[in-house]
Design an enzyme around this catalytic site. Structure first.
Site, mmCIF file in Angstrom:
data_model
loop_
_atom_site.group_PDB
_atom_site.id
_atom_site.type_symbol
_atom_site.label_atom_id
_atom_site.label_comp_id
_atom_site.label_asym_id
_atom_site.label_seq_id
_atom_site.Cartn_x
_atom_site.Cartn_y
_atom_site.Cartn_z
ATOM 1 N N LYS A 74 4.477 3.948 12.432
ATOM 2 C CA LYS A 74 3.482 4.950 12.029
ATOM 3 C C LYS A 74 2.762 5.474 13.270
ATOM 4 O O LYS A 74 2.354 4.693 14.136
ATOM 5 C CB LYS A 74 2.491 4.271 11.075
ATOM 6 N N SER A 149 -1.262 6.271 3.138
ATOM 7 C CA SER A 149 -1.059 7.176 4.241
ATOM 8 C C SER A 149 0.201 6.874 5.065
ATOM 9 O O SER A 149 0.603 7.713 5.874
ATOM 10 C CB SER A 149 -2.275 7.131 5.167
ATOM 11 N N SER A 173 -2.596 1.683 2.095
ATOM 12 C CA SER A 173 -1.643 2.613 2.714
ATOM 13 C C SER A 173 -0.262 2.075 3.056
ATOM 14 O O SER A 173 0.604 2.853 3.459
ATOM 15 C CB SER A 173 -2.256 3.216 3.977
HETATM 16 N N1 GLN Z 1 -6.032 5.869 0.205
HETATM 17 C C1 GLN Z 1 -6.966 5.159 0.997
HETATM 18 C C2 GLN Z 1 -7.827 6.123 1.763
HETATM 19 O O1 GLN Z 1 -7.594 7.266 1.710
HETATM 20 C C3 GLN Z 1 -6.283 4.179 1.880
HETATM 21 C C4 GLN Z 1 -5.920 4.635 3.214
HETATM 22 C C5 GLN Z 1 -5.374 3.560 4.087
HETATM 23 O O2 GLN Z 1 -5.109 2.448 3.643
HETATM 24 N N2 GLN Z 1 -5.224 3.891 5.349
HETATM 25 O O3 GLN Z 1 -8.749 5.740 2.427
#
Ligand code: GLN
Length: 484
Positions: A74, A149, A173
């Site tokens: 990532k 994400s 994420s």
């Molecule tokens: N969906 C969550 C957010 O938008 C998780 C994001 C993440 O784990 N980086 O904060």
């Protein structure tokens, strides 16, 4: 090649070389990634050199779990000499000056990095649509999101572009994209894996972990990247366990906790039916099902969405165009310079979080919002601690539904935040959690994958790996692949 474990055997036997594996991944990437958009950068030259070196080490008789295995990472982890953007315009041309600890460990082990994957800008989101460089598509249905994400890592894995991928999980994420793409996604305990070289989002919940095809592969990657690091003071001193042993322990005698309300309103009909079937399987295999009540867990999304923007507003303050970040030209004083740099550099979701967080931390409101959220977070942790006196793992859906359509929720932040309903609790409490392929559900005449989540007690990755491996062995959903 199906899994890391099977590639390992073939490499060790000399039936395939790392160069062959790497070339196959790169060729597939070239052939289909213009459509998927899972990668932001492909380091063909670096990958081929690393593969040749791995082959040389193998030839000399060296062995190692990930030696010669191609992977993607990532694009929020520092990779020395390569662009590291966090999918943000503000870091569009940023070249990382050093490697994150996990990258350093993988390099030393001889794993072959192919490139960097797409994400929601700074990991804010659940669909990868918040990337400043355009969304990623789900290989199971190109009109749908891969989740987020870590959506680029998940899409690339599902499409067979690499053998494992690294993601980050701050509030779901890794787990949610794994569930949308029929993969295993492991969020380690907070502090299990060093965060050094990770561009911080919510420092108190950020974790790094693998997206893989099988539970065994997740165990192999975790074993290698886990451990104490003097460069990250939050890393755990609890020793890294043997993650292979639990893979064969099965369900017999396992105490599985269930929160009944999680399977009522809000969960997709098809998943509800499948959950009942899953519970029957657990029982038939000798597990004990115990109903739990976690009264404060229902506040995990609101608590998370006060704490996350608060930490985000602080962590993103460093991108000022001077110390960090692309500087905007043409401003004639400092304030207009900041406004132009940050105004053009950040996308709408990052700005929303900066504003929400600044508000929640500001004088007069911090007591009512930030401090209150931290107090409830302690109660959420207590809920879990009490539950884990009775059970060894907690079983929940990963997401309330299968992958949604591109564009369907992008203008509705609240709906997007609710994606984390089953995920934010483990993040706030710092617990290990895994999403494992749960089956398929039909939407508009099409079969789409979804995941089940197992949450474990602090530092006990072995528990979630055991439950997930037991489930995987019975159902084998990981063997189904998208038609690309
Ligand atoms: N969906 C969550 C957010 O938008 C998780 C994001 C993440 O784990 N980086 O904060």
């Amino acid at each position: 090649m199906f899994s890391v474990a099977s590639a390992r055997q073939e490499l060790d036997k000399g039936n395939v070389s790392s160069l062959e594996l790497t070339r196959a991944c790169l060729a597939r990437l070239q052939a289909i990634d213009s459509e998927l958009h899972s990668c932001l950068l492909v380091d063909e030259k670096g990958a081929l050199a690393a593969a040749a070196e791995a082959d040389e080490r193998l030839r000399k008789g060296e062995r190692g779990s990930l030696l010669g295995i191609p992977y993607l990472v990532k694009d929020i982890l520092m990779t020395k000499g390569l662009r590291t953007t966090a999918a943000s315009k503000i870091l569009e041309n940023y070249i990382a000056p050093y490697d994150a600890t996990v990258i350093r460990k993988l390099k030393k082990a001889g794993a072959v990095m192919l490139g960097k994957t797409n994400l929601d800008e700074f990991a804010h989101g659940s669909s990868t649509e918040n990337s400043a460089f355009g969304p990623t598509k789900n290989p199971w249905d190109l009109s749908r999101v891969p989740g987020g994400s870590s959506g680029g890592s998940a899409a690339a894995m599902a499409a067979g572009l690499c053998l494992f991928a690294l993601g980050t999980d701050t509030g779901g994420s890794i787990r949610q994209p794994a569930s949308f793409c029929n993969l295993v996604g492991l969020k380690p305990s907070y502090g299990r894996v060093s965060r050094f070289g990770l561009l911080s989002m919510t420092s108190s919940t950020d974790t790094i972990g693998p997206l893989t095809r099988t539970v065994e592969d997740a165990a192999m990657v975790l074993e290698l990247i886990a451990g104490r690091d003097t460069k990250d003071a939050t890393t755990l001193s609890v020793p890294v366990g043997d993650y292979h042993l639990p893979l064969s322990q099965g369900f017999k005698g396992l105490k599985i906790g269930v929160i009944p309300s999680y399977f009522e309103d809000g969960l997709d009909e098809g998943l509800r039916t499948e959950a009942i079937r899953a519970l029957e399987i657990f029982k038939k295999e000798g597990a004990e099902i115990i109903n739990l009540d976690l009264p404060y867990n229902q506040y995990s999304v609101p608590v998370y969405y006060v704490i996350t923007p608060s930490e985000v507003s602080s962590n993103l303050a460093r991108f000022d165009g001077i110390g960090w970040g692309r500087a905007e030209e043409g401003a004639d004083n400092l304030l207009s310079f900041y406004k132009a740099t940050r105004g053009h550099g950040f996308g709408p979701e990052a700005k929303r979080r900066i504003m929400l967080g600044t508000f929640a931390l500001s004088a007069g409101y911090a007591e009512a919002y930030y401090k209150k959220a931290q107090a409830v977070r302690e109660l959420i942790k207590l809920d879990f601690a009490q539950a884990f006196q009775k059970v060894e793992v907690i079983f929940t859906p990963t997401s309330p539904h299968a992958a949604f359509k591109l564009g369907e929720q992008v203008n509705n932040p609240l709906a997007m935040y609710l994606e984390d309903i089953y995920l934010a609790g483990a993040s706030l409490a710092g617990l290990p959690a895994i999403s494992v392929p749960g089956g398929f559900t039909e939407i508009d005449g099409q079969e789409l994958p979804f995941g089940w989540q197992f949450i474990g007690p602090m530092a006990q990755e072995a528990s979630v790996l055991r439950a997930a491996a037991a489930w995987e062995k019975i159902n084998n959903y990981q063997e189904r692949r998208p038609n690309l």
